[in-house]
Design an enzyme around this catalytic site. Sequence first.
Site, PDB file in Angstrom:
ATOM      1  CB  SER A 249      -0.895   0.026   1.244  1.00  0.00           C
ATOM      2  OG  SER A 249      -0.124   0.278   2.410  1.00  0.00           O
ATOM      3  CG  ASP A 250       1.261   5.891  -1.417  1.00  0.00           C
ATOM      4  OD1 ASP A 250       2.191   6.072  -0.606  1.00  0.00           O
ATOM      5  OD2 ASP A 250       1.053   6.667  -2.375  1.00  0.00           O
ATOM      6  CD1 TRP A 251       4.836   5.347   4.809  1.00  0.00           C
ATOM      7  CD2 TRP A 251       4.621   4.123   2.950  1.00  0.00           C
ATOM      8  NE1 TRP A 251       5.932   4.497   4.720  1.00  0.00           N
ATOM      9  CE2 TRP A 251       5.826   3.740   3.593  1.00  0.00           C
ATOM     10  CE3 TRP A 251       4.278   3.479   1.770  1.00  0.00           C
ATOM     11  CZ2 TRP A 251       6.671   2.753   3.097  1.00  0.00           C
ATOM     12  CZ3 TRP A 251       5.119   2.494   1.261  1.00  0.00           C
ATOM     13  CH2 TRP A 251       6.288   2.141   1.925  1.00  0.00           C
TER      14      TRP A 251
END
Length: 730
Positions: A249-251
Amino acid sequence: MKFSLLSTLVFASPGLAAGTGDWATAYTKAKATIEKLSLADKVAMVSGVGWQKGPCVGNTAKVDSIGYPALCLQDGPLGVRYPQNVTAFPAGITAGSTWDRSLIYARGFALGQEAKALGVHVQLGPVAGPLGKIPRGGRNWEGFSNDPYLAGVGMAETIEGMQSAGVQACAKHFVGNEQELNRDSQSANIDDRTNHELYLWPFADAIKANVTSVMCSYNKVNTTWTCESEKLLKGILKDELDFQGFVVSDWGAQHTTVGSANAGLDMTMPGDNFSGGNILWGPQLTSAVESGEIPQSRLDDMVLRILAGWYLVGQDSSYPSVTGWTSWNGGKGGPDVQSDHKTVARAIARDGIVLLKNEKGALPLKKPASLAIIGSDAIVNPKGANACVDRACDNGTLAMGWGSGTAEFPYLIGPYDAIKAQAAIDGTTLTTSTTDDATAGATAAQAAATALVFINSDAGEGYLTVEGALGDRLTLDPWHKGNDLVAAVANTGKPTIVIIHSVGPLILEPILALPSVVAVVWAGIPGQESGNGLADILYGSSSPSGKLPYTIAKQAADYGVDIAKGDDSYVEGLYIDYRHFDKQAITPRYEFGFGLSYTTFAYSNLKTSSISSAPGTSIKAPGGVANLYDTIATVSATITNNGAVSGAEVAQLYIGLPSSAPVSPVRQLRGFNKVMLKAGESATVSFALRRKDLSFWDVVAQKWVLPSGTFNVWVGASSRDLKLVGSLGS
C-alpha cells in the site's frame, strides 16, 4: 457510464502465485522457507511496524528463524531519501527527456547500488503513475513521460538496472493517481480500453521487467479504493499481467483489514496512521485469519510473494544492513555511497536538455566578451540546497520538485557556478542580478552583450504547500513573475537567452513574442549536476539531443484536461497530450518529441517488413500473454548527420492502426532509437514492433487484438516532424 464495463467484470481469483520463468528458483526457495514460519511470523512479514519505528520510512519485523531481516522500504525515484552522501539524480522526467535507454538503465543501476549499500531492501520507485495526463499535476516530474510507450521503456530500463544492482524496485503509484488535489478521496473513473492502452501500459512493462513490488495508490478507481480493488490487484495485476511479486500500500492507503487482504494487498505500510493508531493488520490480521475471514492460503500467498522478491534479487546472501543512518536523525552516520555516479547524473542533466529555439547563432556560446546572469533560478538557494524540508520551497535554482520523491543534495552545482568557471577560462565579464526583480534584471542586461535569464516552475506532493500550490501547479506560467523578468530584459534590446527549469509544460507565448529572445533552453529537473550539464550544452562541448516527453501548448485550454475538483470521469479517453492535439487538429507550440540540435539530420531509406503470422505462445508470463512481446514486424531507416558538428538524433517511430480497429489515435509512438553521428556520418536505425505495439484492447473479448489491414508508418524527429511515411501489412 464509460467505466461501467470494467467495474462489472468478474475476474478469476488466482490462488498461490505459480513462480514461473525467471521467478521459478525464487519461488522454489520461498515455498521451502514458508514451511518454517508460524502464523505470527507470517503476519509480521506483511505488516509494517509503524511510522518512525524503524530506520526507514517503511519497516517490517525481522524473522530470526529463517534469517529474514527487518525489511527496509525507502523512497525514492531520484535518489535514496534522507541519508546524506547519496547522489541526487535528475528527476524521471529529465531521464525521459534523454530518450536514451542506456542512460536510463545506468541511472537505475546507480540508484540500486546506492540503495543496497545503505541497506535498503525495497526502493520506492520508479514512477508510472501519475502518467501525466494533466499538465498541472504535481508529481508528473517523478515519472518519465505521459506517453505510455516512452514511460514503459523508462520503467523497464530503470527496474532492470536497480534490480541488477541488488535492490528491489517498486513500481508506483498504481493506478489513476493523476493529481494531488483530493488524491485520498477522488475516484478515477477510467474506461477499460483507456486504462489498458494508457495507464496500465507502463506497469505491464514494469512487470515484464520482473519488478518485485507494485504500490497501490491513495485514490479510488471506478469508485473502489485501489488498495481494496480485487479487479485491479487480483484480476489485472496478478491474473492478466501475471505479476509474481507483492503489492504494497501507499503509506496510509489501506482502508480495511479483511477487504484489502482478500482483494490482493500483500503488505501494508507504514502499519499505522502515522501516530500509532488505526492498525489494520498485525493483531487484526491474525484474528481475521484465525476466524476464517481471510483464508490461510491468502496469507501464505502474501508471504510467498514477499519472500520470492527477496530471493529473486539475491538479498538472502550477504546483503548489507542499515548502519548508522536513520530517516529520523537527519540521515547522518551512514556510508558515502556516491562512487562516481555524478558522471551519470551529469550525462542525464546534459542529454535531458531540450533546445527549443536557437536563432542568429545565439548558441553555442563562443568565448563571449560579456554575459549577464539574471534570475534567482541561476543560483543555489543562499540558505543551502537542502534548506527546505523535502525541498518544499522555490528559492534558488530548481533541481528537483518537492515531496517524498526527493533526496538530500550532497552538493548542487547551480548554473551560475558552472558559467562562472567557464567565464574565467574564456575571459568573459559577468554581470549578475540573481533576484527576480525585473528592474534589476534589465539594469544587469544593459551592462552586457548577451543576457541569460533563468526562470522556473515548481510542483510536488500535496502534503506540502509551496507559495500557495498544494502540490499541483496553480497555472502553467513561470513562477515569480518570470514572464515579466524576461520581458524587462528582452526590452533592453540585448540578445536574450532564456533557460527554464520546469516540472512540466509552460505557456511560452509571452516569451516567444519578444523579438530579442533568440534562444530558449528547456533544462528540466536536472539534479545535483544542474549547472555542469547546462554548461556542456551552452558552450557546445555537447550538442543538445534531448526531446520533449510531452507537448508544450500555445494556451492551457488546448490540452483539453485539467485538475478535477471532484471525481475524474476521464472523458478524454485515449486522447491525452499529442493524441488529443492530433485528433482536434490543434497546432502546439512545441510538439511531443521535439528538440533542436547544433547540427542537422536527414532521414532516408525507409524499409518495412511484413507482419509475421506466427501465433507465438499464448501462455501467461509476467507482463501478460507471452506472445504480446514477440517481435512480429520491423521498420528501419537511414539517419545522416548532414551538419557540421557531431550530434545525437532520436529517430521516432509512430504507428496508425488500420480501419478495421476501433476508432483510435491518429498515430502513437511505438519505437525510438537514439544514435550518435559524426558530421557526415550515416547509420541505420531499426525498430522492433511487438504484437502489443500493433494491437488494441478489445473490451468485449478482454484481450489484445491485432487488427487486420494496413498500418500507417511514420519515422521522424518528433510527433509532427514526420520525415518518412510508409505502411505495414501482412
